[in-house]
Design a protein around this motif. Structure first.
Motif, PDB file in Angstrom:
ATOM      1  N   VAL A   1      14.849-101.223   8.775  1.00  0.00           N
ATOM      2  CA  VAL A   1      14.217-102.310   9.517  1.00  0.00           C
ATOM      3  C   VAL A   1      14.474-102.205  10.996  1.00  0.00           C
ATOM      4  O   VAL A   1      13.850-102.900  11.790  1.00  0.00           O
ATOM      5  N   GLU A   2      15.390-101.306  11.384  1.00  0.00           N
ATOM      6  CA  GLU A   2      15.689-101.181  12.793  1.00  0.00           C
ATOM      7  C   GLU A   2      16.239 -99.793  13.082  1.00  0.00           C
ATOM      8  O   GLU A   2      17.039 -99.261  12.326  1.00  0.00           O
ATOM      9  N   THR A   3      15.778 -99.205  14.175  1.00  0.00           N
ATOM     10  CA  THR A   3      16.323 -97.914  14.620  1.00  0.00           C
ATOM     11  C   THR A   3      16.650 -98.018  16.090  1.00  0.00           C
ATOM     12  O   THR A   3      15.894 -98.607  16.868  1.00  0.00           O
ATOM     13  N   LYS A   4      17.783 -97.449  16.457  1.00  0.00           N
ATOM     14  CA  LYS A   4      18.195 -97.414  17.852  1.00  0.00           C
ATOM     15  C   LYS A   4      18.476 -95.973  18.237  1.00  0.00           C
ATOM     16  O   LYS A   4      19.052 -95.219  17.458  1.00  0.00           O
ATOM     17  N   VAL A   5      18.069 -95.610  19.443  1.00  0.00           N
ATOM     18  CA  VAL A   5      18.277 -94.250  19.930  1.00  0.00           C
ATOM     19  C   VAL A   5      19.133 -94.287  21.182  1.00  0.00           C
ATOM     20  O   VAL A   5      18.853 -95.049  22.118  1.00  0.00           O
ATOM     21  N   GLU A   6      20.167 -93.462  21.182  1.00  0.00           N
ATOM     22  CA  GLU A   6      21.068 -93.367  22.334  1.00  0.00           C
ATOM     23  C   GLU A   6      21.099 -91.920  22.799  1.00  0.00           C
ATOM     24  O   GLU A   6      21.396 -91.009  22.018  1.00  0.00           O
ATOM     25  N   ALA A   7      20.793 -91.693  24.057  1.00  0.00           N
ATOM     26  CA  ALA A   7      20.796 -90.339  24.603  1.00  0.00           C
ATOM     27  C   ALA A   7      22.221 -89.860  24.825  1.00  0.00           C
ATOM     28  O   ALA A   7      23.054 -90.584  25.381  1.00  0.00           O
ATOM     29  N   LEU A   8      22.494 -88.639  24.384  1.00  0.00           N
ATOM     30  CA  LEU A   8      23.789 -88.008  24.581  1.00  0.00           C
ATOM     31  C   LEU A   8      23.615 -86.813  25.513  1.00  0.00           C
ATOM     32  O   LEU A   8      22.557 -86.631  26.111  1.00  0.00           O
ATOM     33  N   GLN A   9      24.613 -85.976  25.614  1.00  0.00           N
ATOM     34  CA  GLN A   9      24.513 -84.797  26.454  1.00  0.00           C
ATOM     35  C   GLN A   9      23.876 -83.635  25.708  1.00  0.00           C
ATOM     36  O   GLN A   9      23.809 -83.625  24.483  1.00  0.00           O
ATOM     37  N   ASP A  10      23.398 -82.631  26.478  1.00  0.00           N
ATOM     38  CA  ASP A  10      22.874 -81.380  25.919  1.00  0.00           C
ATOM     39  C   ASP A  10      21.710 -81.606  24.951  1.00  0.00           C
ATOM     40  O   ASP A  10      21.674 -81.038  23.860  1.00  0.00           O
ATOM     41  N   ASN A  11      20.780 -82.470  25.362  1.00  0.00           N
ATOM     42  CA  ASN A  11      19.556 -82.723  24.580  1.00  0.00           C
ATOM     43  C   ASN A  11      19.843 -83.290  23.196  1.00  0.00           C
ATOM     44  O   ASN A  11      19.032 -83.132  22.276  1.00  0.00           O
TER      45      ASN A  11
ATOM     46  N   GLU B   1      19.956 -82.529  17.832  1.00  0.00           N
ATOM     47  CA  GLU B   1      19.448 -81.934  19.056  1.00  0.00           C
ATOM     48  C   GLU B   1      17.933 -82.025  19.052  1.00  0.00           C
ATOM     49  O   GLU B   1      17.290 -81.681  18.059  1.00  0.00           O
ATOM     50  N   VAL B   2      17.376 -82.485  20.145  1.00  0.00           N
ATOM     51  CA  VAL B   2      15.930 -82.682  20.220  1.00  0.00           C
ATOM     52  C   VAL B   2      15.352 -81.801  21.321  1.00  0.00           C
ATOM     53  O   VAL B   2      16.052 -81.301  22.199  1.00  0.00           O
ATOM     54  N   LYS B   3      14.062 -81.634  21.237  1.00  0.00           N
ATOM     55  CA  LYS B   3      13.332 -80.839  22.232  1.00  0.00           C
ATOM     56  C   LYS B   3      13.475 -81.489  23.605  1.00  0.00           C
ATOM     57  O   LYS B   3      13.240 -82.687  23.759  1.00  0.00           O
TER      58      LYS B   3
END
Length: 505
Positions: free
Chosen positions: A7-17, A119-121
């Motif tokens: 019901v909920e998704t959160k995205v947090e940016a980290l280092q190195d993609n 790891e994402v593009k």
């Protein structure tokens, strides 16, 4: 699989993609899963004193352990929901996700939260978004191109005549050569001994050391010399491997030869090539060049544009993406070899390359492909090339499968729709780059002069725009929509394009 349950998704940016994705699953869905799993276990296992499917929860917990059901539900809910969560967040993973070790287990009446890192593009930028500038061969068939093609035909019908007696043997000369060869023990080598033979230096029949001894000789001169049997045998020295370490030669240059090409006359054209006359030959050759260019020029343009665009990419390309592209290339290559019935060793021998050189070439090509893909991504973002749900649905319809909606739903639940979206965006970006490109028409002679500097037309990276996306999709054995979203070319076609492109230039 249960209905979409996070019901909920959160995205947090980290280092190195890398990003951290936190997913929350509704308590109601967790309770439904727990209930279903208890029922499944009651039918799956035998519990003394109870009919199949009738064992109560305490009995199941006592027999299998109190964590058996929660652990099973936890595994199921994570495996089923994380691909959906990644797709919902419009993430493009380039590696397998890692999950938090302290994830815990689901509990009745409570929502379940877990997190993963992946790891994402990267979203790299270009140094410029102005139209690329490329050189292209002219579309028509010029007289110079027709002449060149006819000259290539003449090369197949050459003859030899004796050169002047004072003519010296050069590195590419042909000559009549008398030869006697003996081995270490002084025994004649019948396969190499001949009173006269026509021999061309640089043809590879004999080692380079043999050719070097002949350079500078003239008609009537004799010479004795020895060469080592090469570690990498030539055609003529192959039978001697292991039988002798040296070959002793006595040679005589009987005549140095000049290559004589036939004169293109109506008579020669008719008798040798089967055309009515020279005019008919030129017309046929021109038609062939036109047909060839119609097929090859769009691919040359695409290759040139993608190469130029990739040169503008700023930032580091993730190694994981290069490795993925390399795997895709190798899979395609070996599948093509299998279809052709050719062994890898035979291919290497035919191409005259070593396994190490092959690996280096594939790695370099994979890096080029990845740079081109990321450059197209940047172009698509810069020009706001959005891909809608309708666009995605249309791709599945174009795939020609019996039930495109069903297949699209399977891809969605597997978290694969981002590959289709990415393929569509890259295709549009490539088309836009080609449409906006500033093209300079290069005359055939000028194009030939630049051939060494511009390897674009000969690159095996003559791919359609989202090859890697399709390779991912193929791994799941659900191919049709990906092929439409990210069409891919067989290696045989790429090689043919390279040859035709060289001729067209």
């Amino acid at each position: 699989m249960m209905e979409d349950s996070y019901v909920e998704t959160k995205v947090e940016a980290l280092q190195d993609n890398r990003v951290k994705v936190t997913v929350t699953v509704d308590a109601k869905d967790i309770d439904a899963r727990i209930k279903k799993t208890y029922k499944d276990f009651a039918h799956k296992y035998n519990f003394p004193g109870f009919r199949a499917g009738k064992a109560p929860r305490p009995i199941i917990d006592n027999a299998l352990g109190a964590e058996a059901v929660p652990a099973t539900v936890t595994d199921d809910v994570v495996n089923e929901t994380y691909p959906l969560a990644i797709d919902e967040c419009n993430l493009y993973p380039v590696s397998k996700p890692t999950f938090a070790e302290d994830m815990g287990l689901v509990a009745a009446g409570k929502p379940f939260e877990y997190s993963l890192e992946v790891e994402v593009k990267p979203e790299l930028e270009l140094s410029s978004y102005e139209p690329v500038e490329i050189d292209m061969p002219a579309e028509g068939a010029s007289d110079a191109e027709v002449d060149d093609q006819i000259d290539q035909l003449r090369e197949h019908y050459y003859d030899y005549e004796d050169a002047a007696a004072a003519t010296k043997v050069k590195e590419d000369s042909y000559l009549d050569l008398g030869m006697k060869a003996t081995d270490d023990a002084g025994e004649d080598i019948a396969s190499l001994t001949s009173p006269t033979r026509l021999y061309g230096l640089g043809t590879g029949l004999f080692p380079a050391a043999f050719d070097a001894e002949l350079v500078g000789m003239k008609k009537g001169q004799k010479k004795e010399f020895s060469i080592d049997v090469p570690a990498e045998p030539t055609v003529m020295t192959q039978p001697l491997m292991g039988k002798t370490s040296k070959i002793n030669f006595e040679v005589e240059v009987q005549a140095v030869k000049n290559k004589v090409l036939p004169e293109v006359t109506d008579e020669w054209v008719k008798d040798t090539l089967g055309f009515e006359n020279v005019a008919d030959l030129r017309t046929r050759v021109a038609d062939s060049i036109l047909e060839q260019k119609e097929e090859v020029l769009p691919r040359i343009k695409e290759n040139q544009c993608l190469s130029k665009l990739a040169d503008r990419l700023q930032g580091d390309v993730p190694e994981a993406m290069c490795e993925e592209a390399e795997t895709s290339l190798l899979q395609d290559f070996f599948q093509q070899l299998q279809r052709q019935g050719v062994s890898f060793d035979a291919y290497l021998k035919q191409q005259g390359i070593t396994p190490d050189r092959f690996k280096e070439d594939v790695k370099a090509q994979a890096a080029d492909m990845t740079k081109q893909d990321l450059a197209l991504d940047a172009w698509a973002r810069h020009y706001n090339m959005e891909v809608t749900d309708e666009d995605v649905a249309e791709e599945f319809v174009k795939s020609g499968v019996e039930d495109p909606k069903k297949l699209q739903e399977e891809w969605r639940r597997n978290g694969q729709l981002h590959m289709v979206k990415n393929g569509i965006a890259r295709t549009r970006a490539a088309e836009d780059v080609m449409e906006k490109a500033v093209v300079t028409i290069v005359e055939p002679g000028a194009a030939a002069d630049k051939k060494d500097e511009k390897k674009t037309a000969k690159k095996a990276a003559a791919k359609k725009t989202a090859k890697k996306d399709e390779a991912k999709a193929e791994a799941t054995e659900k191919k049709p929509a990906a092929k439409k979203a990210a069409p891919k070319k067989a290696k045989k076609d790429e090689a043919a394009d390279a040859e035709k492109a060289a001729d067209a230039e």
